[in-house]
Write a protein that holds these residues in place. Structure first.
Motif, PDB file in Angstrom:
ATOM      1  N   LYS A  81       7.288  30.351 -17.016  1.00 18.24           N
ATOM      2  CA  LYS A  81       6.348  30.487 -18.137  1.00 18.24           C
ATOM      3  C   LYS A  81       6.956  29.835 -19.378  1.00 18.24           C
ATOM      4  O   LYS A  81       8.096  30.140 -19.725  1.00 18.24           O
ATOM      5  N   ASP A  83       6.213  29.304 -23.390  1.00 19.48           N
ATOM      6  CA  ASP A  83       5.393  29.844 -24.483  1.00 19.48           C
ATOM      7  C   ASP A  83       5.986  29.360 -25.798  1.00 19.48           C
ATOM      8  O   ASP A  83       7.161  29.602 -26.071  1.00 19.48           O
ATOM      9  N   ALA A  96       0.671  28.918 -24.285  1.00 27.21           N
ATOM     10  CA  ALA A  96       1.594  29.116 -23.162  1.00 27.21           C
ATOM     11  C   ALA A  96       0.952  28.668 -21.865  1.00 27.21           C
ATOM     12  O   ALA A  96      -0.275  28.646 -21.745  1.00 27.21           O
ATOM     13  N   GLU A 187      -3.914  35.981 -24.798  1.00 30.19           N
ATOM     14  CA  GLU A 187      -2.873  35.716 -23.804  1.00 30.19           C
ATOM     15  C   GLU A 187      -2.821  36.735 -22.680  1.00 30.19           C
ATOM     16  O   GLU A 187      -2.072  37.686 -22.734  1.00 30.19           O
ATOM     17  N   GLN A 280       1.382  33.840 -17.052  1.00 32.92           N
ATOM     18  CA  GLN A 280       0.787  33.965 -18.396  1.00 32.92           C
ATOM     19  C   GLN A 280       0.050  32.675 -18.751  1.00 32.92           C
ATOM     20  O   GLN A 280       0.472  31.593 -18.369  1.00 32.92           O
ATOM     21  N   GLU A 282      -2.098  31.123 -22.415  1.00 30.76           N
ATOM     22  CA  GLU A 282      -2.400  31.477 -23.801  1.00 30.76           C
ATOM     23  C   GLU A 282      -2.998  30.300 -24.572  1.00 30.76           C
ATOM     24  O   GLU A 282      -2.538  29.165 -24.454  1.00 30.76           O
TER      25      GLU A 282
END
Ligand code: MN
Ligand code: MN
Length: 297
Positions: A81, A83, A96, A187, A280, A282
């Motif tokens: 991930k 971000d 992200a 997110e 994730q 976002e």
């Protein structure tokens, strides 16, 4: 009032950097190199990182940024991930994405993107934050995953990544609504059915931000706090961004002391409570009368 022009510029930069970096990550990539490439690309486009680039592997959900001598690399089997935030004059966007190097988790990475898109579909001026959570939760359940219930989207304000309102990843009653002219990060996080759907504090903390300014009774600490304010204001930072302010041992001492004096706060790394993998996605958005403008699209 129309949104500050900086939000649109920062959003475009975040989008360009995200799409470029996405293509550059491979098995063997060092996390520190990815983070520095993100931050340097932001600066080279005339903006500033709003916080140190977070790169979280596998069951680490959030709040890990690679350190100066970090040996971590992307390995076969990892879920990665990335971000990061971009700001221009304090106007922040936050975005992200997740990459899977493990076929077992490809579907979860796709699912979290769908969860984000479903959330964006329900956003417009005056929608309740809890309704966004409902869209995320419904999509997660339909796709066979669990949302992380104690991580959420958030309102963004000048020089404040987290500015009050939370946008939950599950249906929540009695929440305030999203307002015209405001900026929000959306997110969703997903984990497997085996996961707890909850994150807990992990073993280390390497991201900090200033929360107060006051005399510290020690001139070197006062200078240190002044320098943090001039560089970051209230935005998060990490050791590698302040390596010129002292040796590693002194910096660690200074940070620890400022946390004890409640001048700094730390953000402990967050891990899935049953050590299940987490994905994730976002975007930063602003609601309009009949929909949403995605600043980081
Ligand atoms: Mn973020
Ligand atoms: Mn965020």
């Amino acid at each position: 009032m129309p949104l500050a022009e900086e939000y649109f510029k920062a959003g475009k930069i975040a989008s360009e950097v995200r799409e470029r970096v996405k293509k550059s990550i491979n098995i063997g990539s060092k996390l520190i190199d990815i983070a520095e490439a993100v931050e340097q690309s932001v600066v080279s486009r005339g903006a500033q990182p709003a916080f140190p680039c977070n790169i979280c592997l596998n069951s680490v959900a959030a709040h890990y940024t690679p350190q100066i001598n970090d040996d971590l690399k992307v390995r076969e089997g990892d879920v990665v991930k990335v971000d990061f935030g971009v700001h221009i004059n304090g106007y922040i966007v936050d975005t992200a994405f997740t990459l899977s190097f493990n076929v077992k988790y490809d579907a979860m990475v796709r699912a979290v993107e769908v969860m984000l898109q479903e959330a964006l579909k329900v956003i417009k001026a005056d929608v309740k934050a809890g309704e966004v959570g409902r869209a995320v939760q419904t999509a997660a359940q339909r796709l066979g995953f669990k949302p992380i219930v104690n991580l959420s989207g958030h309102a963004i304000a000048p020089y404040a990544v987290h500015a009050g309102l939370s946008i939950p990843n599950t249906y929540t009653a009695g929440t305030p609504s999203l307002k015209l002219g405001q900026v929000y990060a959306i997110e969703p996080f997903a984990t497997t059915q085996k996961g707890a759907g909850v994150v807990v504090n992990g073993p280390s903390t390497n991201i900090f931000s200033l929360v107060a300014r006051k005399p510290l009774g020690d001139s070197s600490l006062n200078l240190f706090a002044d320098e943090l304010w001039s560089r970051f204001r209230t935005l998060p930072f990490t050791y590698r961004q302040i390596r010129d302010l002292g040796d590693a041992a002194w910096l660690e001492h200074a940070v620890k002391t400022l946390i004890q004096k409640r001048v700094l706060r730390g953000y402990p790394m967050l891990v899935e409570a049953r050590s299940e993998f987490v994905a994730q996605a976002e975007h930063t958005v602003t609601p309009v009368e009949n929909g949403v403008v995605v600043l980081t699209e």
